[in-house]
Design a protein around this motif. Structure first.
Motif, mmCIF file in Angstrom:
data_model
loop_
_atom_site.group_PDB
_atom_site.id
_atom_site.type_symbol
_atom_site.label_atom_id
_atom_site.label_comp_id
_atom_site.label_asym_id
_atom_site.label_seq_id
_atom_site.Cartn_x
_atom_site.Cartn_y
_atom_site.Cartn_z
ATOM 1 N N LYS A 1 -95.837 39.702 -17.413
ATOM 2 C CA LYS A 1 -94.590 39.431 -18.105
ATOM 3 C C LYS A 1 -93.534 38.927 -17.120
ATOM 4 O O LYS A 1 -93.492 39.325 -15.973
ATOM 5 C CB LYS A 1 -94.064 40.702 -18.786
ATOM 6 N N GLY A 2 -92.655 38.103 -17.617
ATOM 7 C CA GLY A 2 -91.504 37.669 -16.846
ATOM 8 C C GLY A 2 -91.871 36.754 -15.701
ATOM 9 O O GLY A 2 -92.925 36.134 -15.680
ATOM 10 N N HIS A 3 -90.975 36.677 -14.748
ATOM 11 C CA HIS A 3 -91.105 35.745 -13.641
ATOM 12 C C HIS A 3 -90.917 36.539 -12.358
ATOM 13 O O HIS A 3 -89.815 36.650 -11.835
ATOM 14 C CB HIS A 3 -90.029 34.670 -13.799
ATOM 15 N N ALA A 4 -91.975 37.177 -11.902
ATOM 16 C CA ALA A 4 -91.870 38.096 -10.774
ATOM 17 C C ALA A 4 -91.900 37.343 -9.458
ATOM 18 O O ALA A 4 -92.578 36.325 -9.322
ATOM 19 C CB ALA A 4 -93.002 39.112 -10.815
ATOM 20 N N ARG A 5 -91.159 37.859 -8.499
ATOM 21 C CA ARG A 5 -91.169 37.332 -7.144
ATOM 22 C C ARG A 5 -91.185 38.506 -6.170
ATOM 23 O O ARG A 5 -90.437 39.472 -6.323
ATOM 24 C CB ARG A 5 -89.942 36.473 -6.872
ATOM 25 N N ARG A 6 -92.021 38.407 -5.165
ATOM 26 C CA ARG A 6 -92.133 39.468 -4.153
ATOM 27 C C ARG A 6 -91.657 38.887 -2.832
ATOM 28 O O ARG A 6 -92.282 37.980 -2.275
ATOM 29 C CB ARG A 6 -93.581 39.943 -4.067
ATOM 30 N N LEU A 7 -90.544 39.396 -2.335
ATOM 31 C CA LEU A 7 -89.914 38.877 -1.135
ATOM 32 C C LEU A 7 -89.902 39.944 -0.054
ATOM 33 O O LEU A 7 -89.697 41.124 -0.331
ATOM 34 C CB LEU A 7 -88.480 38.430 -1.436
ATOM 35 N N SER A 8 -90.122 39.513 1.169
ATOM 36 C CA SER A 8 -90.187 40.439 2.298
ATOM 37 C C SER A 8 -88.796 40.695 2.882
ATOM 38 O O SER A 8 -87.943 39.802 2.914
ATOM 39 C CB SER A 8 -91.107 39.882 3.388
ATOM 40 N N GLY A 9 -88.590 41.920 3.337
ATOM 41 C CA GLY A 9 -87.344 42.302 3.984
ATOM 42 C C GLY A 9 -87.584 43.449 4.936
ATOM 43 O O GLY A 9 -88.723 43.696 5.346
ATOM 44 N N TYR A 10 -86.533 44.165 5.276
ATOM 45 C CA TYR A 10 -86.677 45.293 6.185
ATOM 46 C C TYR A 10 -85.683 46.386 5.799
ATOM 47 O O TYR A 10 -84.640 46.124 5.182
ATOM 48 C CB TYR A 10 -86.459 44.870 7.638
ATOM 49 N N LEU A 11 -86.023 47.609 6.167
ATOM 50 C CA LEU A 11 -85.191 48.763 5.854
ATOM 51 C C LEU A 11 -84.025 48.867 6.836
ATOM 52 O O LEU A 11 -84.196 48.686 8.049
ATOM 53 C CB LEU A 11 -86.005 50.049 5.930
ATOM 54 N N SER A 12 -82.868 49.166 6.307
ATOM 55 C CA SER A 12 -81.701 49.442 7.134
ATOM 56 C C SER A 12 -80.942 50.597 6.507
ATOM 57 O O SER A 12 -81.183 50.965 5.352
ATOM 58 C CB SER A 12 -80.797 48.209 7.267
ATOM 59 N N ALA A 13 -80.038 51.166 7.253
ATOM 60 C CA ALA A 13 -79.230 52.263 6.750
ATOM 61 C C ALA A 13 -78.002 51.711 6.046
ATOM 62 O O ALA A 13 -77.309 50.839 6.584
ATOM 63 C CB ALA A 13 -78.804 53.186 7.885
ATOM 64 N N SER A 14 -77.744 52.179 4.850
ATOM 65 C CA SER A 14 -76.552 51.732 4.139
ATOM 66 C C SER A 14 -75.290 52.272 4.801
ATOM 67 O O SER A 14 -74.202 51.729 4.626
ATOM 68 C CB SER A 14 -76.607 52.179 2.678
ATOM 69 N N GLU A 15 -75.440 53.357 5.558
ATOM 70 C CA GLU A 15 -74.323 53.913 6.323
ATOM 71 C C GLU A 15 -74.737 53.977 7.783
ATOM 72 O O GLU A 15 -75.668 54.689 8.152
ATOM 73 C CB GLU A 15 -73.939 55.307 5.805
ATOM 74 N N GLU A 16 -74.056 53.204 8.616
ATOM 75 C CA GLU A 16 -74.379 53.139 10.038
ATOM 76 C C GLU A 16 -73.080 53.076 10.824
ATOM 77 O O GLU A 16 -72.109 52.433 10.400
ATOM 78 C CB GLU A 16 -75.245 51.912 10.321
ATOM 79 N N ALA A 17 -73.037 53.727 11.953
ATOM 80 C CA ALA A 17 -71.810 53.778 12.752
ATOM 81 C C ALA A 17 -72.141 53.569 14.220
ATOM 82 O O ALA A 17 -73.104 54.132 14.748
ATOM 83 C CB ALA A 17 -71.100 55.116 12.560
ATOM 84 N N VAL A 18 -71.315 52.735 14.866
ATOM 85 C CA VAL A 18 -71.376 52.553 16.310
ATOM 86 C C VAL A 18 -70.394 53.544 16.927
ATOM 87 O O VAL A 18 -69.194 53.503 16.651
ATOM 88 C CB VAL A 18 -71.012 51.113 16.709
ATOM 89 N N LEU A 19 -70.907 54.448 17.734
ATOM 90 C CA LEU A 19 -70.088 55.521 18.288
ATOM 91 C C LEU A 19 -69.645 55.186 19.710
ATOM 92 O O LEU A 19 -70.433 54.703 20.531
ATOM 93 C CB LEU A 19 -70.858 56.837 18.286
ATOM 94 N N SER A 20 -68.369 55.455 19.982
ATOM 95 C CA SER A 20 -67.816 55.263 21.319
ATOM 96 C C SER A 20 -66.751 56.330 21.554
ATOM 97 O O SER A 20 -66.288 56.979 20.612
ATOM 98 C CB SER A 20 -67.207 53.865 21.453
ATOM 99 N N PHE A 21 -66.359 56.494 22.812
ATOM 100 C CA PHE A 21 -65.294 57.442 23.146
ATOM 101 C C PHE A 21 -63.941 56.728 23.048
ATOM 102 O O PHE A 21 -63.785 55.622 23.574
ATOM 103 C CB PHE A 21 -65.485 57.983 24.562
ATOM 104 N N PRO A 22 -62.970 57.332 22.406
ATOM 105 C CA PRO A 22 -61.634 56.739 22.358
ATOM 106 C C PRO A 22 -60.930 56.718 23.706
ATOM 107 O O PRO A 22 -59.899 56.062 23.866
ATOM 108 C CB PRO A 22 -60.874 57.629 21.360
ATOM 109 N N VAL A 23 -61.477 57.474 24.660
ATOM 110 C CA VAL A 23 -60.899 57.545 26.010
ATOM 111 C C VAL A 23 -61.975 57.194 27.025
ATOM 112 O O VAL A 23 -63.178 57.326 26.763
ATOM 113 C CB VAL A 23 -60.334 58.955 26.296
ATOM 114 N N GLY A 24 -61.551 56.716 28.162
ATOM 115 C CA GLY A 24 -62.489 56.401 29.226
ATOM 116 C C GLY A 24 -62.687 57.574 30.163
ATOM 117 O O GLY A 24 -61.891 58.518 30.180
ATOM 118 N N GLY A 25 -63.749 57.509 30.944
ATOM 119 C CA GLY A 25 -63.995 58.582 31.899
ATOM 120 C C GLY A 25 -65.437 58.581 32.356
ATOM 121 O O GLY A 25 -66.211 57.643 32.088
ATOM 122 N N THR A 26 -65.800 59.629 33.050
ATOM 123 C CA THR A 26 -67.160 59.792 33.552
ATOM 124 C C THR A 26 -67.988 60.560 32.525
ATOM 125 O O THR A 26 -67.590 61.641 32.075
ATOM 126 C CB THR A 26 -67.169 60.540 34.897
#
Length: 380
Positions: free
Chosen positions: A44-69
């Protein structure tokens, strides 16, 4: 008597040759065997199978607001973490010293303000009694305003110092997994330098490219089916949540949210999204047949096109095996687009019919054949 014997031998040899010739002429021609494909159920219908990849819908790049060692990093890629969990620490000694200094400055500014307030009260009383001039009262008011401003500034510096002490500790903003780490202990880093990337495992999505010929049929909230080549037997439902407005090459980026996330899934895994379009112009019933059933010699002879021509929706001939007569029948069918190594057929076939899928260029309409089976060996 000597003459009669040779004659008899010649007559016998001639008869033998004639008998061999008659036997050869009586052998029937070999019946070729052909490989066939049995037409299956309608799609039935007009099916299409397309390739992709999994990713997180929520992702964060973490860094320190201050510098230091960097004092310590407590996680590595792949670690599962909980919201609020400590991930890394900077050397906190400089921030603690700055906090102590800010506390001392605030205490001093408050003591100074108390002195100024008491002096202002005395001067104001004297001014009310006309013992001092108005200009002296104005100077006292200005001094009081300045002392209050110093207290406010010291209070702000103290709050910043307290926050910097907290900023020296990196906490997980949500539960998930560490997908990337770019720093190591004892490194000197600046404020805002990338340290970690955290991805939410609770809500995954598939990023897929939809061809520009199909993007018009993709809608927000549309339901799809998602499966994973690396995980046999695992599939889930999905819903389209984002459709890019700008094309990337010849396709549009589309994001599909998983309705549920099996525990075996990991960010970065390959995924396949099956779209089943139900628009009126696409809502047609189709059969799927192997591309090898298509006789390209018929197409080039009848349309003048090259074999590499793009296959579109039009009528082309196939060879259908008739089990009642054991003969091939040329059949015009309407084909659509390719789906992998299979071809859409919109009309001209019935479920259960057998079509020839091998050597079609060497076969012809009306030819008597037999269906090849594995016991026969190679088809002839």
């Amino acid at each position: 008597m000597r003459i009669i014997k040779p004659i008899i031998l010649i007559v016998a040899f001639t008869a033998f040759l004639n008998g061999c010739s008659e036997n050869t002429e009586q052998l029937p021609p070999p019946i070729p065997s052909v490989k066939t494909f049995t037409v299956g159920e309608l799609t039935k219908g007009h099916a299409r199978r397309l390739s992709g990849y999994l990713s997180a819908s929520e992702e964060a790049v973490l860094s320190f607001p201050v510098g230091g060692t960097l004092n310590s990093v407590l996680v590595v890629p792949g670690d599962e973490v909980k919201k609020g969990q400590i991930l890394a620490r900077l050397n906190s000694r400089p921030f603690e010293l700055a906090l102590q200094d800010a506390q001392a400055k605030l205490q001093a500014s408050r003591a100074r303000l108390q002195e100024v307030e008491q002096r202002y009260k005395r001067i104001k009383n004297l001014a009310n009694s006309k013992f001092i001039s108005v200009s002296e009262l104005n100077l006292a008011e200005a001094e009081l305003s300045s002392a209050r401003a110093h207290v406010a500034s010291a209070q702000s510096q103290l709050e910043d110092a307290e926050q910097n002490v907290l900023n020296a500790v990196m906490l997980a903003p949500f539960s998930g997994s560490i997908s990337q780490r770019t720093v190591d202990p004892f490194e000197e880093i600046k404020a805002g330098d990338r340290a970690l990337i955290i991805s939410s495992q609770d809500q995954l999505q598939v990023e897929v490219l939809v061809p520009e010929t199909l993007i018009q049929y993709v809608e927000f909230g549309q339901k799809v089916i998602i499966d994973f080549p690396a995980l046999k037997g695992i599939s889930t439902d999905g819903m389209i949540t984002e459709i890019a407005s700008k094309v990337a090459g010849t396709a549009y980026p589309v994001k599909v949210r998983l309705m549920n996330s099996p525990p075996e899934l990991r960010v970065g895994m390959s995924a396949a999204v099956t779209f089943n379009f139900q628009q009126a112009d696409l809502e047609s019933e189709t059969y799927m047949i192997p591309i090898s059933a298509l006789n390209l010699s018929f197409i080039t002879a009848e349309t003048g096109q090259q074999e590499s021509a793009t296959i579109d929706r039009r009528n082309v001939p196939l060879l259908v095996f008739n089990p009642e007569t054991s003969q091939l029948e040329k059949r015009e069918v309407m084909i659509g687009e390719l789906r992998g190594n299979q071809l859409e057929v919109y009309s001209g076939l019935q479920e259960g019919e057998q079509i020839v899928t091998g050597g079609v260029a060497m076969l012809r309409d009306g030819m008597t054949v037999r269906v090849w089976t594995p016991e026969m060996g190679l088809a002839r």
